[in-house]
Write a protein that holds these residues in place. Structure first.
Motif, PDB file in Angstrom:
ATOM      1  N   TRP A   1       4.819  -4.024   3.405  1.00  0.00           N
ATOM      2  CA  TRP A   1       4.193  -3.833   1.897  1.00  0.00           C
ATOM      3  C   TRP A   1       4.978  -4.325   0.442  1.00  0.00           C
ATOM      4  O   TRP A   1       6.374  -3.623   0.489  1.00  0.00           O
ATOM      5  CB  TRP A   1       3.819  -2.040   1.378  1.00  0.00           C
TER       6      TRP A   1
ATOM      7  N   ASN B   1       4.754  -3.904  -2.996  1.00  0.00           N
ATOM      8  CA  ASN B   1       5.069  -2.911  -4.056  1.00  0.00           C
ATOM      9  C   ASN B   1       4.051  -1.977  -3.770  1.00  0.00           C
ATOM     10  O   ASN B   1       3.103  -0.769  -3.475  1.00  0.00           O
ATOM     11  CB  ASN B   1       3.596  -3.533  -5.564  1.00  0.00           C
ATOM     12  N   TRP B   2       4.533  -0.836  -2.361  1.00  0.00           N
ATOM     13  CA  TRP B   2       4.949   0.559  -1.383  1.00  0.00           C
ATOM     14  C   TRP B   2       3.843   1.062  -2.233  1.00  0.00           C
ATOM     15  O   TRP B   2       3.265   2.123  -2.086  1.00  0.00           O
ATOM     16  CB  TRP B   2       5.401   0.448  -0.876  1.00  0.00           C
TER      17      TRP B   2
ATOM     18  N   ASN C   1      -0.444   2.224  -5.062  1.00  0.00           N
ATOM     19  CA  ASN C   1      -1.616   1.971  -4.350  1.00  0.00           C
ATOM     20  C   ASN C   1      -2.357   0.996  -4.472  1.00  0.00           C
ATOM     21  O   ASN C   1      -2.810   0.131  -3.870  1.00  0.00           O
ATOM     22  CB  ASN C   1      -2.249   3.614  -4.141  1.00  0.00           C
TER      23      ASN C   1
ATOM     24  N   ARG D   1      -0.795  -3.097  -4.223  1.00  0.00           N
ATOM     25  CA  ARG D   1      -0.165  -3.187  -2.544  1.00  0.00           C
ATOM     26  C   ARG D   1      -0.850  -3.653  -2.140  1.00  0.00           C
ATOM     27  O   ARG D   1      -1.853  -3.858  -1.081  1.00  0.00           O
ATOM     28  CB  ARG D   1       0.113  -1.779  -1.671  1.00  0.00           C
TER      29      ARG D   1
END
Length: 261
Positions: free
Chosen positions: A173, A175-176, A179, A182
Motif C-alpha cells: 500500500w 500512503n497506507w 485511506n 491509499r
C-alpha cells in the motif's frame, strides 16, 4: 482529581481514530505552555502513584496498581517523544530528532511486561530497524541510531533471539495511513547489495535461515560480518547480517488482508 481535570482535556485533543495523529495533534494543537503543563501533570501523577503505593493498594490489587503506574509512565514517554518530534517542523533540527527516545520507551515498556511474568516467552513484532542490535550511523536521514534491539540484547543477552525479514517482490500500500490516497503498487525487485537479493539467490521461495548455525569453517561465516543493506518499508539501510540471529525470506509479499475491504 485536579490532575485528572487538567490532563483529560489535553488527552481528548490528542485522541483520533486516524493512525499516527496523536503526535501531529500534539505538535499543531497544543501551545508550548500546554505541552509543558501536560508533561508536568503526568509526572506528578507518576510521582504520586509511586510515593503512595500502599494507600492505592488498599483500594485496588497489585496488578491494577502496576498497570495504572506503567500506563502513566508510557504517557510520559510518548509526550517526551512528541515534544522532541516537534522539531521536525524546524529546519534547524534533524527530521528524526527524538527517535532514540522512542526506542528507549519501547525497551522500558517491554522489560516491565516481562518482569510481570519473567517465565513467559514473548514474541515482539516490529520492523528490522527496531530489531537490529547494533548502534551506529544509520543513514543521512536517521543519523546516529540506537535501536530497541540493542537495548534488549545488552539486557537479556542470548535470551533475545531476533529475526529479520526480507522479500523478493510483491505488492504494497502506498500512503497506507491515508485511506483516501491509499493505492496498491508493486514493490521494487530486490537488488544487488541488499540482503533480500542474496537470500533470493538461494533459489528457495520461502524459508528461514538460522545465522547462529553457520560455523567459522563455512564460506558464509565471513559474509555475516560484512556490511549490506536491508529494505525497510520504502527505504534501505545498512546492517551486518550477524546483528540478527536469523532471517525469514518471502519470495513474494502481498498487502494486509484487513485492508482488502
Amino acid at each position: 482529581k485536579k490532575k485528572k481535570k487538567a490532563i483529560l482535556p489535553l488527552l481528548k485533543i490528542l485522541k483520533s481514530d486516524i493512525p499516527r495523529q496523536a503526535r501531529n495533534r500534539y505538535i499543531d494543537s497544543l501551545s508550548l505552555e500546554q505541552k509543558y503543563m501536560f508533561e508536568l501533570q503526568v509526572n506528578l501523577v507518576i510521582e504520586r502513584l509511586t510515593n503512595e503505593k500502599e494507600s492505592y493498594l488498599k483500594k485496588s490489587n497489585l496488578q491494577e496498581y502496576e498497570f495504572a503506574r506503567q500506563s502513566s509512565i508510557a504517557l510520559f514517554q510518548a509526550l517526551n517523544y512528541y515534544f522532541n518530534a516537534a522539531n521536525w517542523r524546524n529546519t534547524d533540527y534533524n527530521k528524526t530528532v527524538g527517535v532514540n527516545g522512542r526506542e528507549i520507551a519501547m525497551f522500558q515498556n517491554f522489560t516491565w511486561v516481562h518482569k510481570n511474568d519473567s517465565s513467559a516467552k514473548i514474541i515482539i513484532i516490529n520492523h528490522n530497524v527496531h530489531s537490529k542490535t547494533k548502534s551506529g550511523y544509520l543513514t543521512d536521514f536517521w543519523k546516529f541510531f540506537t535501536p530497541f534491539g540493542a537495548f534488549v540484547k545488552q539486557y537479556y543477552g542470548d535470551l533475545y533471539y531476533n529475526i529479520g525479514s526480507a522479500y523478493g517482490h510483491g505488492k504494497y500500500w502506498e500512503n497506507w495511513t491515508k485511506n483516501e490516497k491509499r493505492i496498491i503498487k508493486d514493490t521494487e525487485i530486490a537488488e544487488e547489495g541488499e540482503i533480500d537479493y542474496v537470500l533470493k539467490s538461494i533459489g528457495i521461495p520461502n524459508f528461514f535461515i538460522n545465522f547462529k548455525s553457520i560455523t567459522p569453517d563455512r564460506p558464509a561465516y565471513k559474509w555475516l560480518s560484512m556490511p549490506i543493506n536491508t529494505r525497510e518499508s520504502d527505504d534501505s539501510m545498512p546492517i551486518t547480517p550477524n546483528e540478527f540471529d536469523g532471517y525469514i525470506f518471502y519470495d513474494q509479499i502481498s498487502i494486509p488482508t484487513e485492508y482488502l475491504k
